[in-house]
Design a protein around this motif. Structure first.
Motif, PDB file in Angstrom:
ATOM      1  N   UNK A  75       7.007  -6.189 -10.514  1.00 16.25           N
ATOM      2  CA  UNK A  75       7.052  -6.393  -9.225  1.00 16.25           C
ATOM      3  C   UNK A  75       7.332  -5.444  -8.141  1.00 16.25           C
ATOM      4  N   UNK A  76       7.836  -4.131  -8.832  1.00 12.76           N
ATOM      5  CA  UNK A  76       8.240  -3.125  -7.899  1.00 12.76           C
ATOM      6  C   UNK A  76       6.995  -1.828  -8.286  1.00 12.76           C
ATOM      7  N   UNK A 112       2.532  -0.928  -9.129  1.00 10.08           N
ATOM      8  CA  UNK A 112       1.362  -1.506  -8.938  1.00 10.08           C
ATOM      9  C   UNK A 112       0.156  -0.910  -9.764  1.00 10.08           C
ATOM     10  N   UNK A 115       9.254 -11.569  -2.946  1.00  9.01           N
ATOM     11  CA  UNK A 115       8.303 -10.762  -3.791  1.00  9.01           C
ATOM     12  C   UNK A 115       6.834 -10.948  -3.807  1.00  9.01           C
ATOM     13  N   UNK A 153       5.834   1.103  -2.143  1.00  8.14           N
ATOM     14  CA  UNK A 153       6.364  -0.187  -1.881  1.00  8.14           C
ATOM     15  C   UNK A 153       6.755  -0.421  -0.416  1.00  8.14           C
ATOM     16  N   UNK A 176       9.445  -2.341   2.344  1.00  7.58           N
ATOM     17  CA  UNK A 176      10.107  -3.268   2.623  1.00  7.58           C
ATOM     18  C   UNK A 176      10.299  -3.920   3.767  1.00  7.58           C
ATOM     19  N   UNK A 192       9.756  -7.436  -0.356  1.00  4.80           N
ATOM     20  CA  UNK A 192       9.307  -6.171  -0.905  1.00  4.80           C
ATOM     21  C   UNK A 192       7.872  -6.362  -1.637  1.00  4.80           C
TER      22      UNK A 192
END
Lengths: 358, 358
Positions: free
Chosen positions: A351-352, A354, B3, B101, B103, B115
């Motif tokens: 999820x965090x 890529x 997410x 990421x 946010x 996120x």
């Protein structure tokens, strides 16, 4: 990706560990082995009456521990007048809660390692900074502590002081009787070997003290020059609490950091210009170089600047501003401890991250 | 806290929506109704041979949409020599993945709203910036596009160009035959009304063009001054691709932004000083004010600076650097669309907020 609560952070991060981590960090930072991510504040109008939005971020890279930290605060702020004083109040509008977060990344892999609220860590690292200064500046034989303030920050100052010196007597003063009494009742049991008592006036608080620590939310000077006696160590958690008159009585003064200026952008129409009225700013302008003429505490810890050289000197630490790097130090400890103990919630790493080269 | 994956971002964020959001953002920003969170890069050594760690963050506050965005990149970078050229390669060391990421926070409540990875949004917003410039600067009747580059960024440039003008013919050139052929094969089906063809030389690519868009990873000038003909519009995705000689042939030039300087701290021993050798830097020093003498595209969009005033002029847009605010614009779209469609994974809000006044 590890998620921790404030309760878990509090359970994992001892003041002793934080003091140890900060000590190592300050030495690295003094030797150009750590990098600050400077603090930035964006202020903008929003639709809550009399309020504005404030987004703050700061951080730092600490290669020795392989940690990049970023601390974020996303707040809706008001300035109500309470008992005749203008206060700065963060409104808990995120479902009744506040939004302050610490993110930890690995400098080895880039991975987002952890996210957790900043509240508990924030005060522990303030305490640990002043504790580090106390450890290096106060006489070895100090036994009487005067603590001004009875809030959350005052608690962390007490923890830090007790961790670095063997105080036998602690006197606590704050403006509201109820608060100082509650505070003393609460901390008494934590330190059974010390005599911790309420002082009903600031003078009573400081009269026999070897060390005075101010930890208030005051926007005006708290420490008074007539309180200063030979051999004392004094400290505060922000510049407002200090005055040029007190500094004139000190032989050795360190501040937290010269580098960490605030970059504040509050140029959007509708944003109150709260920072232009800062006492700090005027105060800095009072003397030629203001508070920034004093060296960083990191130089003392790293042995690059001399500290106290005799028991008669008055030493002083002004924690003029926080540093994002402190969250890397405290964060490195927390992450290690949490992983060892299997504490926290592990979220899906994918999820965090890529699978495309961004 | 929502997410999303790159796939979901790609599905939710159309080029048209992104163009619309950027248009509104640029107008607000030109009228001092949006605030940049400036880009900062921390570079430090790590233990991977020949590599270094790079932490980048940028963002922005867009009150009209109630969004504060922050985009973070946490990368381990190497500079291998591939086919005689020094490349900049991000190593996927986070379990075989990269860490970039976005946010999104609410300026109304402070809440962390979402996120998601930055990869897809990153190229869409670059495309949309150049598309916005093309829309406002190119002649209405342009029909032939020359696209130089066949990578990920080139795809987004094509999407943006097709969204703002009715191109009947597109020629694509890039240095590797296989890449340009694959690219054309892939995009042909997306635009059935246009004739999209491979050019085997740059000259063949540009000879009949009304618009030339460069979207390469080259660190040397790509656009050649002999290609420039009256009435053309040209653009590029970074300063390296441009040269002073080409700019001298342009009548109207806009850049993305003068404000968004990079603040790069790479002072730690062991960190390669890759930025000092930047062509960009020399190039900026070539002329008195370098590329920064040209106005921001936001001023054109907001009607504060004139654009093309006749069909013979050569217009130019240099997307000199990204802006964190773009993630607020694209992010506002994504978040709204995802919530409407019920797409993404909702994580516990309490993990990303706290019940103490920090």
């Amino acid at each position: 990706m590890l998620v921790l609560s404030n309760e878990e952070v509090g359970q994992l991060l001892t003041m002793e560990d934080c003091l140890d981590a900060l000590e190592r960090l300050y030495i690295d930072y003094a030797n150009d082995k750590a990098l600050l991510s400077l603090r930035h504040d964006n202020l903008s109008p929003n639709s809550t009456p009399e309020a504005y939005y404030a987004f703050k971020h700061m951080g730092g890279t600490w290669p020795a521990e392989g940690i990049q930290a970023l601390r974020l605060n996303s707040d809706v702020i008001t300035h109500p007048v309470i008992e005749g004083k203008i206060r700065r109040v963060k409104q808990p509008l995120a479902n009744g809660r506040w939004v302050g977060l610490v993110m930890l990344f690995s400098t080895e892999t880039g991975q987002l390692l952890a996210m957790f609220p900043d509240g508990v860590m924030q005060r522990i690292r303030v305490g640990a900074a002043n504790g580090t200064a106390l450890k290096h500046l106060a006489r070895e034989d100090v036994s009487k502590l005067a603590l001004i303030g009875s809030g959350w920050q005052a608690g962390a100052q007490l923890m830090a002081a007790m961790a670095v010196r063997d105080f036998k007597n602690v006197r606590v003063y704050s403006t509201r009787k109820e608060n100082r009494e509650n505070f003393v009742a609460e901390v008494k049991s934590l330190y059974p070997t010390a005599d911790i008592e309420v002082a009903d006036t600031p003078e009573e608080c400081v009269e026999a003290a070897d060390v005075i620590m101010s930890a208030t939310s005051a926007m005006i000077p708290v420490l008074q020059s007539e309180w200063i006696k030979p051999g004392m160590h004094i400290s505060c958690i922000k510049t407002y609490e200090m005055s040029p008159e007190v500094l004139d009585k000190c032989d050795v003064v360190f501040i937290h950091t010269q580098a960490q200026g605030k970059h504040i952008d509050n140029t959007l129409p509708g944003t109150p210009n709260v920072f232009n009225e800062s006492k700090h700013k005027e105060w800095v302008n009072d003397r030629e170089k203001g508070i920034l003429q004093y060296p960083d505490i990191k130089k003392l810890v790293a042995g690059q600047e001399p500290g106290r050289d005799n028991p008669e000197q008055v030493t002083c630490f002004v924690n003029n501003i926080g540093m994002g790097l402190q969250f890397a130090a405290a964060g490195a400890v927390i992450y290690k401890r949490a992983m060892e103990a299997g504490i926290g919630v592990q979220l899906e790493d994918d999820w965090f991250s890529e699978d495309v080269h961004p």
